[in-house]
Design a protein around this motif. Structure first.
Motif, PDB file in Angstrom:
ATOM      1  N   MET A   1      -0.345   5.646  -3.998  1.00 34.88           N
ATOM      2  CA  MET A   1       0.731   5.802  -3.019  1.00 34.88           C
ATOM      3  C   MET A   1       0.189   5.944  -1.603  1.00 34.88           C
ATOM      4  O   MET A   1       0.934   5.970  -0.649  1.00 34.88           O
ATOM      5  CB  MET A   1       1.587   7.033  -3.364  1.00 34.88           C
ATOM      6  CG  MET A   1       2.336   6.917  -4.683  1.00 34.88           C
ATOM      7  SD  MET A   1       3.483   5.530  -4.678  1.00 34.88           S
ATOM      8  CE  MET A   1       4.742   6.151  -3.549  1.00 34.88           C
ATOM      9  N   ALA A   2      -1.136   6.058  -1.485  1.00 33.99           N
ATOM     10  CA  ALA A   2      -1.721   6.300  -0.158  1.00 33.99           C
ATOM     11  C   ALA A   2      -1.774   5.011   0.658  1.00 33.99           C
ATOM     12  O   ALA A   2      -1.842   3.906   0.126  1.00 33.99           O
ATOM     13  CB  ALA A   2      -3.119   6.877  -0.306  1.00 33.99           C
ATOM     14  N   VAL A   3      -1.747   5.190   1.984  1.00 31.87           N
ATOM     15  CA  VAL A   3      -1.937   4.084   2.923  1.00 31.87           C
ATOM     16  C   VAL A   3      -3.345   4.224   3.483  1.00 31.87           C
ATOM     17  O   VAL A   3      -3.749   5.316   3.885  1.00 31.87           O
ATOM     18  CB  VAL A   3      -0.899   4.152   4.074  1.00 31.87           C
ATOM     19  CG1 VAL A   3      -1.190   3.083   5.128  1.00 31.87           C
ATOM     20  CG2 VAL A   3       0.517   4.011   3.541  1.00 31.87           C
ATOM     21  N   CYS A   4      -4.076   3.120   3.495  1.00 30.24           N
ATOM     22  CA  CYS A   4      -5.403   3.126   4.094  1.00 30.24           C
ATOM     23  C   CYS A   4      -5.208   2.815   5.572  1.00 30.24           C
ATOM     24  O   CYS A   4      -4.851   1.692   5.936  1.00 30.24           O
ATOM     25  CB  CYS A   4      -6.264   2.084   3.408  1.00 30.24           C
ATOM     26  SG  CYS A   4      -7.996   2.345   3.737  1.00 30.24           S
ATOM     27  N   TYR A   5      -5.400   3.809   6.409  1.00 31.40           N
ATOM     28  CA  TYR A   5      -5.081   3.716   7.837  1.00 31.40           C
ATOM     29  C   TYR A   5      -6.366   3.749   8.671  1.00 31.40           C
ATOM     30  O   TYR A   5      -7.186   4.639   8.515  1.00 31.40           O
ATOM     31  CB  TYR A   5      -4.147   4.885   8.210  1.00 31.40           C
ATOM     32  CG  TYR A   5      -4.048   5.184   9.690  1.00 31.40           C
ATOM     33  CD1 TYR A   5      -3.703   4.194  10.601  1.00 31.40           C
ATOM     34  CD2 TYR A   5      -4.293   6.481  10.170  1.00 31.40           C
ATOM     35  CE1 TYR A   5      -3.620   4.465  11.965  1.00 31.40           C
ATOM     36  CE2 TYR A   5      -4.198   6.766  11.528  1.00 31.40           C
ATOM     37  CZ  TYR A   5      -3.869   5.754  12.420  1.00 31.40           C
ATOM     38  OH  TYR A   5      -3.786   6.028  13.767  1.00 31.40           O
TER      39      TYR A   5
ATOM     40  N   GLN B   1       2.427   7.546   2.449  1.00 28.78           N
ATOM     41  CA  GLN B   1       3.336   6.590   3.100  1.00 28.78           C
ATOM     42  C   GLN B   1       4.283   7.312   4.061  1.00 28.78           C
ATOM     43  O   GLN B   1       4.596   6.799   5.133  1.00 28.78           O
ATOM     44  CB  GLN B   1       4.124   5.822   2.039  1.00 28.78           C
ATOM     45  CG  GLN B   1       3.247   4.880   1.235  1.00 28.78           C
ATOM     46  CD  GLN B   1       4.012   4.098   0.179  1.00 28.78           C
ATOM     47  OE1 GLN B   1       5.214   4.244   0.028  1.00 28.78           O
ATOM     48  NE2 GLN B   1       3.296   3.272  -0.559  1.00 28.78           N
ATOM     49  N   GLU B   2       4.674   8.506   3.660  1.00 25.17           N
ATOM     50  CA  GLU B   2       5.574   9.314   4.502  1.00 25.17           C
ATOM     51  C   GLU B   2       4.883   9.688   5.827  1.00 25.17           C
ATOM     52  O   GLU B   2       5.467   9.579   6.908  1.00 25.17           O
ATOM     53  CB  GLU B   2       5.967  10.580   3.734  1.00 25.17           C
ATOM     54  CG  GLU B   2       7.060  11.381   4.394  1.00 25.17           C
ATOM     55  CD  GLU B   2       7.403  12.650   3.602  1.00 25.17           C
ATOM     56  OE1 GLU B   2       8.291  13.376   4.056  1.00 25.17           O
ATOM     57  OE2 GLU B   2       6.766  12.900   2.546  1.00 25.17           O
ATOM     58  N   GLU B   3       3.617  10.082   5.730  1.00 22.41           N
ATOM     59  CA  GLU B   3       2.852  10.445   6.936  1.00 22.41           C
ATOM     60  C   GLU B   3       2.618   9.220   7.819  1.00 22.41           C
ATOM     61  O   GLU B   3       2.693   9.303   9.048  1.00 22.41           O
ATOM     62  CB  GLU B   3       1.509  11.080   6.538  1.00 22.41           C
ATOM     63  CG  GLU B   3       1.646  12.486   6.003  1.00 22.41           C
ATOM     64  CD  GLU B   3       0.359  13.006   5.379  1.00 22.41           C
ATOM     65  OE1 GLU B   3       0.094  14.209   5.496  1.00 22.41           O
ATOM     66  OE2 GLU B   3      -0.379  12.212   4.764  1.00 22.41           O
TER      67      GLU B   3
ATOM     68  N   LYS C   1     -18.952  -1.966   2.559  1.00 23.44           N
ATOM     69  CA  LYS C   1     -17.706  -2.305   1.859  1.00 23.44           C
ATOM     70  C   LYS C   1     -16.685  -2.851   2.843  1.00 23.44           C
ATOM     71  O   LYS C   1     -16.552  -2.340   3.959  1.00 23.44           O
ATOM     72  CB  LYS C   1     -17.100  -1.047   1.211  1.00 23.44           C
ATOM     73  CG  LYS C   1     -17.575  -0.760  -0.182  1.00 23.44           C
ATOM     74  CD  LYS C   1     -16.729   0.376  -0.767  1.00 23.44           C
ATOM     75  CE  LYS C   1     -17.305   0.928  -2.043  1.00 23.44           C
ATOM     76  NZ  LYS C   1     -16.565   2.128  -2.477  1.00 23.44           N
ATOM     77  N   LEU C   2     -15.935  -3.869   2.412  1.00 20.52           N
ATOM     78  CA  LEU C   2     -14.827  -4.388   3.220  1.00 20.52           C
ATOM     79  C   LEU C   2     -13.527  -3.867   2.632  1.00 20.52           C
ATOM     80  O   LEU C   2     -13.206  -4.135   1.476  1.00 20.52           O
ATOM     81  CB  LEU C   2     -14.821  -5.923   3.201  1.00 20.52           C
ATOM     82  CG  LEU C   2     -15.721  -6.636   4.203  1.00 20.52           C
ATOM     83  CD1 LEU C   2     -15.622  -8.138   4.015  1.00 20.52           C
ATOM     84  CD2 LEU C   2     -15.355  -6.278   5.649  1.00 20.52           C
ATOM     85  N   ILE C   3     -12.792  -3.088   3.418  1.00 17.04           N
ATOM     86  CA  ILE C   3     -11.567  -2.436   2.936  1.00 17.04           C
ATOM     87  C   ILE C   3     -10.356  -2.956   3.716  1.00 17.04           C
ATOM     88  O   ILE C   3     -10.342  -2.898   4.949  1.00 17.04           O
ATOM     89  CB  ILE C   3     -11.658  -0.896   3.130  1.00 17.04           C
ATOM     90  CG1 ILE C   3     -12.943  -0.330   2.529  1.00 17.04           C
ATOM     91  CG2 ILE C   3     -10.422  -0.198   2.581  1.00 17.04           C
ATOM     92  CD1 ILE C   3     -12.957  -0.163   1.045  1.00 17.04           C
ATOM     93  N   PRO C   4      -9.313  -3.451   3.020  1.00 14.71           N
ATOM     94  CA  PRO C   4      -8.076  -3.817   3.724  1.00 14.71           C
ATOM     95  C   PRO C   4      -7.388  -2.537   4.216  1.00 14.71           C
ATOM     96  O   PRO C   4      -7.330  -1.529   3.499  1.00 14.71           O
ATOM     97  CB  PRO C   4      -7.217  -4.500   2.647  1.00 14.71           C
ATOM     98  CG  PRO C   4      -8.125  -4.702   1.474  1.00 14.71           C
ATOM     99  CD  PRO C   4      -9.206  -3.676   1.571  1.00 14.71           C
ATOM    100  N   ALA C   5      -6.911  -2.557   5.449  1.00 14.57           N
ATOM    101  CA  ALA C   5      -6.293  -1.356   6.029  1.00 14.57           C
ATOM    102  C   ALA C   5      -5.168  -1.731   6.980  1.00 14.57           C
ATOM    103  O   ALA C   5      -5.004  -2.903   7.350  1.00 14.57           O
ATOM    104  CB  ALA C   5      -7.353  -0.542   6.776  1.00 14.57           C
ATOM    105  N   LYS C   6      -4.401  -0.716   7.363  1.00 15.44           N
ATOM    106  CA  LYS C   6      -3.327  -0.870   8.354  1.00 15.44           C
ATOM    107  C   LYS C   6      -3.816  -0.269   9.678  1.00 15.44           C
ATOM    108  O   LYS C   6      -4.465   0.769   9.688  1.00 15.44           O
ATOM    109  CB  LYS C   6      -2.071  -0.113   7.928  1.00 15.44           C
ATOM    110  CG  LYS C   6      -1.552  -0.460   6.546  1.00 15.44           C
ATOM    111  CD  LYS C   6      -0.664  -1.654   6.594  1.00 15.44           C
ATOM    112  CE  LYS C   6      -0.048  -1.967   5.219  1.00 15.44           C
ATOM    113  NZ  LYS C   6       0.456  -3.338   5.175  1.00 15.44           N
TER     114      LYS C   6
END
Length: 203
Positions: free
Chosen positions: A6-10, A84-86, A115-120
């Protein structure tokens, strides 16, 4: 904590790199941030008010090279896993920015190295992008440096941050700091409205 799925990678590259700043914005980071570099972007201080944004390298036409030259550097920042809420709460706070998907190349630990990480990430809305990059406000820059120190960003990048010229309070009030399409549009609308009222009064 929040379930991992449920976490967003920011990816934060401005004042939000600092956990202190995030906590003031009611974002709790259960794990330390991971240092990284936004692939295929450059950092510029060209958001309205002199704040940072990311510009895709693909949009950096040769004719624009000089426009961004003083601040053209690969953006280092911090990856946080937040709920996601945060993330939605942060979106409300990031006025004039929009969410974009980026790839972040991590560093700082053997486990994460390379490492290559997709993020917002938050990038400027085109309407709120300044016509040219400017020196960032001093208080804002101090928060960026604080976040870079807290998270152990690359020493060369921190040296670069330390040498970026900051704007005085007087400079920040200069028209360069609000020369955007949105401001131009508002002025044109104002002139059109005034002209319309004047025409109506005369006629």
């Amino acid at each position: 904590g929040h379930p991992r799925e449920m976490a967003v990678c920011y990816f934060s590259y401005g004042a939000n790199m600092s956990r202190y700043v995030l906590e003031k914005r009611k974002v709790r980071t259960s794990k330390p941030g991971v240092p990284g570099i936004a692939k295929d972007y450059v950092l510029t201080f060209s958001h309205r008010g002199g704040y940072a944004t990311l510009i895709p390298l693909t949009k950096l036409l040769h004719s624009e090279e000089a426009r961004w030259a003083p601040f053209k550097i690969s953006p280092h920042g911090v990856l946080y896993h937040i709920s996601q809420e945060e993330f939605a709460f942060l979106q409300e706070k990031e006025v004039g920015y929009q969410v974009t998907d980026i790839l972040v190349q991590c560093y700082g630990s053997e486990e994460e190295e390379g490492k290559l990480i997709p993020a917002k990430a938050f990038v400027s809305s085109p309407l709120l992008l300044l016509f040219a990059a400017v020196a960032p406000p001093a208080r804002y820059m101090a928060k960026i440096k604080q976040g870079a120190d807290e998270n152990g960003l690359c020493g060369l990048y921190r040296d670069w941050l330390a040498n970026v010229r900051v704007a005085t309070l007087h400079e920040v009030t200069h028209s360069d700091y609000n020369s955007t399409y949105a401001d131009l549009g508002a002025r044109c609308f104002g002139f059109a409205l005034l002209a319309g009222i004047t025409w109506a009064l005369i006629n």
